[in-house]
Motif scaffolding. Structure first.
Motif: not given
Length: 394
Positions: A25, A31, A58, A61, A63
């Motif tokens: 994730t 990232n 980017r 995406d 939390d």
């Protein structure tokens, strides 16, 4: 893995799977990869190398707070195996550091998170880098290159070679416009759409990316401990050291490549001492004879997100592997999955207890003509500067 062992390690394997999912994730590598590097280079070139680039990353995406909640909700205290308890706790803390680092992108705090994840520059490492740049003459840029499409075709052929020997070895190659560097992410080879790859580097890069990063991912995917796919804590240095070793054993660690690995260390050292992008770029060109396009690529990887020290792991990783191989360490255990040399005793213990299995795939680069002779030379004792096989200035 026996049923009894599986039952006894059940809590550890459950937490292992959840940590693996959380790191997927977070996806630190993707990232921290600029999405506009190709356009930024064009603008930089048009400015006659006078205007520092603005690199865009980017949006996250996920939390960060929810990831932290999941991380610290894991009941690692229920893992009774001492080695696995320490490993899972360390991995949880590493993912938490990744999350904080990503939150700190483009701030002055980011560099400190990068240092926590990858370590700094020692005097010995900096001295080795300086010596390599002194020993190896500045190189004339290579004239011939291949496109992203041509490299993707060569990569698929390499995947198929592994698949022919190991049925079920998947083909995972993507050409993407939103990345600036060749990379392997969770077993997929990602190729920048704008890439122009030196023709004489194609074979070495295939052994680096597919033969090391993809192979260890696929080996890890067949283990009970799924963290071996994404990497045990601090695995990056050993993984990149192995990949550079692969380049050397196939005869692909040429002088240009060695100069790049050394220049990355020097650039990071400069960044840590306060140099900005333009200062690093100009120093690489003027002081070390690095071609402009290469100096650009090195510099943006160092200044991205606020200052990254990751690229020091290539030279540091191969240096440490050279020492370990001279001490007689067996490479096979490092192919079980993505792990650090510090994990060798733990992995060997898990192999002995049948929690883990021997590696499924053997890297092709071990069997390339001349590889064994080069490996024997390393075992006899070599320093990182010995990797350069050309003429030495007097």
């Amino acid at each position: 893995m026996s049923t009894l062992t599986g039952q006894r390690l059940g809590p550890a394997l459950d937490i292992d799977a959840r940590l693996t999912g959380l790191e997927r994730t977070v996806d630190l590598l993707l990232n921290l990869t600029p999405v506009n590097a190709a356009e930024a280079w064009v603008d930089f070139e048009r400015s006659d190398y006078g205007s520092a680039p603005t690199l865009r990353l980017r949006p996250l995406d996920f939390d960060p707070d929810l990831v932290r909640r999941d991380l610290y909700g894991l009941e690692i205290e229920n893992v009774t195996d001492p080695a696995l308890h320490a490993l899972l706790r360390s991995k949880r803390d590493e993912i938490a550091r990744q999350v904080t680092a990503l939150e700190d992108r483009d701030t002055s705090r980011f560099v400190y998170g990068s240092l926590q994840l990858y370590g700094g520059i020692t005097r010995v490492l900096a001295a080795d880098a300086e010596e390599l740049l002194r020993l190896i003459p500045a190189q004339v840029p290579s004239g011939r290159s291949v496109t992203a499409g041509a490299f993707a075709e060569a990569a698929r052929a390499e995947f198929h070679r592994y698949g022919a020997q190991y049925p079920g070895f998947p083909v995972n190659v993507q050409v993407r416009e939103d990345i600036s560097e060749l990379m392997v992410s969770f077993g997929q080879l990602l190729i920048p759409e704008a890439a122009a790859i030196r023709a004489d580097r194609v074979e070495a890069l295939l052994h680096h990316e597919v033969g090391t990063h993809v192979v260890t991912y696929q080996n890890g995917a067949r283990q009970a401990l799924k963290l071996l796919t994404i990497g045990l804590p601090g695995y990056d240095e050993t993984q990149e050291g192995l990949a550079v070793l692969a380049e050397y054993l196939v005869g692909g660690l040429d002088p240009r490549r060695l100069r790049v690995l050394a220049a990355r260390v020097i650039a990071i050292d400069q960044m840590l001492h306060g140099a900005d992008f333009l200062e690093i770029f100009e120093s690489l060109r003027a002081d070390h004879g690095i071609p402009a396009r290469t100096a650009w690529a090195i510099a943006i990887r160092v200044v991205v997100a606020g200052g990254s020290v990751k690229d020091a792991i290539y030279l540091r990783g191969i240096s440490r592997l050279l020492d370990l191989l001279a001490e007689g360490v067996n490479l096979d255990v490092l192919f079980v999955g993505k792990l650090a040399v510090d994990h060798i005793p733990l992995i060997q213990d898990l192999l002995d207890r049948k929690v883990l299995e021997a590696p499924w795939v053997r890297p092709r680069w071990l069997d390339v003509p001349g590889a064994q002779e080069r490996l024997d030379g390393i075992r006899a004792g070599m320093s990182v500067t010995d990797l350069y096989e050309g003429a030495v200035p007097t």
